[in-house]
Scaffold this active site. Structure first.
Site, short mmCIF file in Angstrom:
data_model
loop_
_atom_site.label_atom_id
_atom_site.label_comp_id
_atom_site.label_asym_id
_atom_site.label_seq_id
_atom_site.Cartn_x
_atom_site.Cartn_y
_atom_site.Cartn_z
N PHE A 1 -10.91 10.08 17.70
CA PHE A 1 -12.19 10.31 18.23
C PHE A 1 -11.94 9.69 19.87
CE2 PHE A 1 -16.31 10.19 15.71
CZ PHE A 1 -15.25 10.96 14.53
N GLU B 1 -8.29 -5.26 5.01
CA GLU B 1 -8.35 -4.97 3.49
C GLU B 1 -6.86 -5.49 2.87
OE1 GLU B 1 -9.29 -0.42 2.99
OE2 GLU B 1 -8.91 -0.86 5.11
N ASN C 1 1.08 -1.18 -0.05
CA ASN C 1 0.07 -0.10 -0.18
C ASN C 1 0.96 1.18 -0.05
OD1 ASN C 1 -1.62 2.03 0.54
ND2 ASN C 1 -2.91 1.02 2.29
N HIS D 1 -13.01 2.71 -0.03
CA HIS D 1 -13.04 1.54 1.01
C HIS D 1 -13.65 0.20 0.35
CE1 HIS D 1 -13.09 4.89 3.89
NE2 HIS D 1 -11.72 4.70 4.07
N ASN E 1 -14.13 0.19 17.60
CA ASN E 1 -13.68 0.50 18.94
C ASN E 1 -14.42 1.33 19.83
OD1 ASN E 1 -11.11 -1.17 19.23
ND2 ASN E 1 -10.40 0.26 17.37
N ARG F 1 -2.38 -1.97 -3.60
CA ARG F 1 -3.62 -1.26 -3.22
C ARG F 1 -3.44 0.20 -4.11
NH1 ARG F 1 -5.07 2.98 1.19
NH2 ARG F 1 -7.31 2.98 0.69
N LYS G 1 3.23 0.75 3.10
CA LYS G 1 2.91 -0.29 3.93
C LYS G 1 3.05 -1.55 3.42
CE LYS G 1 -0.56 2.41 6.32
NZ LYS G 1 -2.02 2.69 6.35
N ARG H 1 -11.92 15.59 6.93
CA ARG H 1 -12.47 15.84 5.72
C ARG H 1 -13.90 16.28 6.16
NH1 ARG H 1 -11.34 10.34 3.09
NH2 ARG H 1 -9.23 10.23 3.78
N HIS I 1 -18.10 1.82 7.30
CA HIS I 1 -16.62 1.56 7.65
C HIS I 1 -16.33 3.18 8.20
CE1 HIS I 1 -12.08 1.01 6.43
NE2 HIS I 1 -12.23 2.26 6.72
N LEU I 2 -16.07 3.27 9.55
CA LEU I 2 -15.77 4.42 10.07
C LEU I 2 -14.38 4.32 10.71
CD1 LEU I 2 -19.21 4.17 12.25
CD2 LEU I 2 -18.66 5.19 10.03
N GLY I 3 -13.56 5.13 10.23
CA GLY I 3 -12.20 5.26 10.46
C GLY I 3 -11.86 6.73 10.36
N ASN I 4 -10.50 6.89 10.09
CA ASN I 4 -9.92 8.28 9.79
C ASN I 4 -10.81 8.85 8.58
OD1 ASN I 4 -8.55 10.38 10.58
ND2 ASN I 4 -6.81 9.87 9.77
N GLY I 5 -11.00 8.04 7.60
CA GLY I 5 -12.02 8.25 6.48
C GLY I 5 -13.21 7.27 6.67
P1 AMP Z 1 -8.50 3.64 10.85
O1 AMP Z 1 -8.55 4.87 9.65
O2 AMP Z 1 -9.76 2.69 10.53
O3 AMP Z 1 -7.25 3.12 11.09
O4 AMP Z 1 -9.36 4.32 12.10
C1 AMP Z 1 -8.34 5.29 12.66
C2 AMP Z 1 -9.17 5.99 13.67
O5 AMP Z 1 -9.98 5.25 14.54
C3 AMP Z 1 -8.55 7.00 14.78
O6 AMP Z 1 -8.34 8.31 14.17
C4 AMP Z 1 -9.32 7.16 15.98
O7 AMP Z 1 -10.27 8.13 15.67
C5 AMP Z 1 -10.22 5.90 15.91
N1 AMP Z 1 -10.16 5.03 17.03
C6 AMP Z 1 -9.05 4.00 16.98
N2 AMP Z 1 -9.04 3.29 18.13
C7 AMP Z 1 -9.94 3.94 18.84
C8 AMP Z 1 -10.57 3.51 20.13
N3 AMP Z 1 -10.06 2.66 21.24
N4 AMP Z 1 -11.92 4.19 20.46
C9 AMP Z 1 -12.23 5.17 19.82
N5 AMP Z 1 -11.65 5.36 18.57
C10 AMP Z 1 -10.67 4.87 18.11
#
Ligand code: AMP
Length: 400
Positions: free
Chosen positions: A283, A385, A7, A179, A334, A90, A14, A240, A207-211
């Protein structure tokens, strides 16, 4: 059968080496700050982590470093490079040029050059990564795996923007989503876990992450997704903005003297929950700040979960019902508070959460967190992924 998954970012790479016999990770890591001072190399294998500051002037050096470590007598996991049967890369954007994972050939790399503009921050890095790997492993089959391909089953009325049709035809401006490998993986995992055929299920994957992106999946196929032409659209994210009225952007650009590139940088990097809260894009920090009484951190969390709920409602309508809601990625896997707030007052849809299951959900495994009388299953599914990329690489390169 061993597959290396790569990636590539503009200054990072990565990697994961996966043994496809049992789909286990043999080694993984990250090359950071490629082409910048103080490059950092991280290698994890045999339960140990090695972190070194090594000079990495370009991606070729980074790939060479990875291969040297993987084959190292002391810390390596393979005896020679020949044990790597294929490499999966990727790629963020495919445009309409690639509708499925595609073998790296001179022709496919020409097409990659042609669609570079679609993701100017990401796709050029993928090209560099592929070329760096080709330089070291010229005879190993390589496959391009796109974040967008899973979304190609969207009907035209879902992916089209209401712009002059000739501009769609000429420039391919439309919704592509992102994603895709994650949405596909967690939907398949959810069906498997429930012992159901995915063809019989209506699934909404969050899919709730940085994006963050949310996808409606009917019978295993994507019918709509929240990200758009680029990953800027949809719910507000770490940095974003998500969906915004373009006139507001123009108004702000004039007021602050920004040109289009500066405005896009602002919308991608300075907005989202970071912009609203003024605290953080993470978060964990937001929740801590909200708990300590920071009202803007609370507002940012409320905006995020309210918009997530709106997409779930919209996609339940698009699907004509929903059987399963899946949460995945850093926040989805999480953050019990985000899951609870996103599903609050959805009982008219038959969605009811079991708060204690939600709060005590173990990490790294699939968990069911709906209440006993919920009509809709709610699952937390860890995403992977890299594994999807490795599987697609095996298929496309006809390995195994
Ligand atoms: P990702 O893009 O899937 O790697 O998600 C990263 C984001 O997940 C981080 O910026 C955090 O906002 C959130 N995150 C990771 N670990 C936790 C946790 N234990 N509790 C709440 N949010 C988390």
């Amino acid at each position: 059968m061993k597959i290396l998954v790569i990636n590539s970012g503009s200054s990072s790479l990565k990697y994961q080496l996966i043994d496809m016999e049992n789909e286990s990770v043999l080694a993984k890591g990250l090359c950071e700050r490629i082409g910048i001072e103080h490059s950092n190399f991280i290698y994890k294998a045999h339960g140990q982590t090695i972190e070194q500051e090594v000079e990495m002037p370009n991606h070729n050096t980074a790939v060479r470093l990875v291969l040297n470590k993987l084959t190292d007598k002391k810390v390596g996991v393979i005896s020679s490079m020949d044990e790597i049967d294929g490499v999966g890369h990727r790629v963020v954007a495919s445009g309409e040029a690639f509708k499925k994972p595609t073998l790296v050939t001179p022709r496919s790399m020409e097409l990659m050059e042609e669609i570079k503009d679609l993701a100017p921050l990401h796709n050029p890095a993928a090209i560099i990564g592929v070329n760096a790997c080709l330089a070291e492993m010229p005879n190993t089959p390589m496959v391009l795996v796109f974040d967008t391909c899973f979304h190609f089953t969207m009907p035209d009325y879902a992916y089209m923007y209401a712009i002059d049709y000739s501009h769609y035809e000429k420039y391919k401006i439309r919704r592509y989503g992102a994603h895709g490998t994650s949405h596909k993986f967690v939907a398949q995992e959810a069906a498997k876990y429930l012992g159901k055929d995915i063809k019989d299920l209506k699934i909404i994957t969050c899919h709730l992450g940085n994006g963050s992106s949310i996808t409606a999946i009917k019978g295993g196929q994507c019918i709509d997704t929240s990200m758009g032409f680029t990953p800027l659209a949809g719910v507000p994210m770490g940095t974003r903005s998500g969906d915004i009225d373009y006139s507001a952007a123009e108004f702000l650009a004039k007021k602050e003297g920004m040109d289009v590139a500066q405005m896009l940088k602002y919308l991608n990097k300075k907005c989202g929950v970071l912009g609203v809260s003024g605290v953080s894009s993470d978060f964990r920090d937001l929740t801590d700040a909200a708990d300590a009484g920071n009202s803007r951190a609370e507002l940012a969390l409320n905006m995020f979960t309210y918009n997530t709920k709106k997409y779930i409602g919209a996609y339940a309508a698009a699907l004509n019902g929903v059987d399963v809601i899946v949460f995945t990625a850093g926040i989805g896997e999480n953050d019990n508070l985000v899951r609870r707030k996103s599903l609050k007052d959805l009982d008219y849809l038959g969605v009811k959460l079991d708060d204690s299951k939600n709060d005590s959900c173990p990490r790294g495994v699939i968990s069911e967190i709906q209440a006993a009388d919920s009509k809709v299953k709610v699952l937390v599914v860890p995403t992977n992924e890299e594994l999807v990329i490795a599987r697609e690489t095996m298929l496309e390169a006809k390995l195994g």
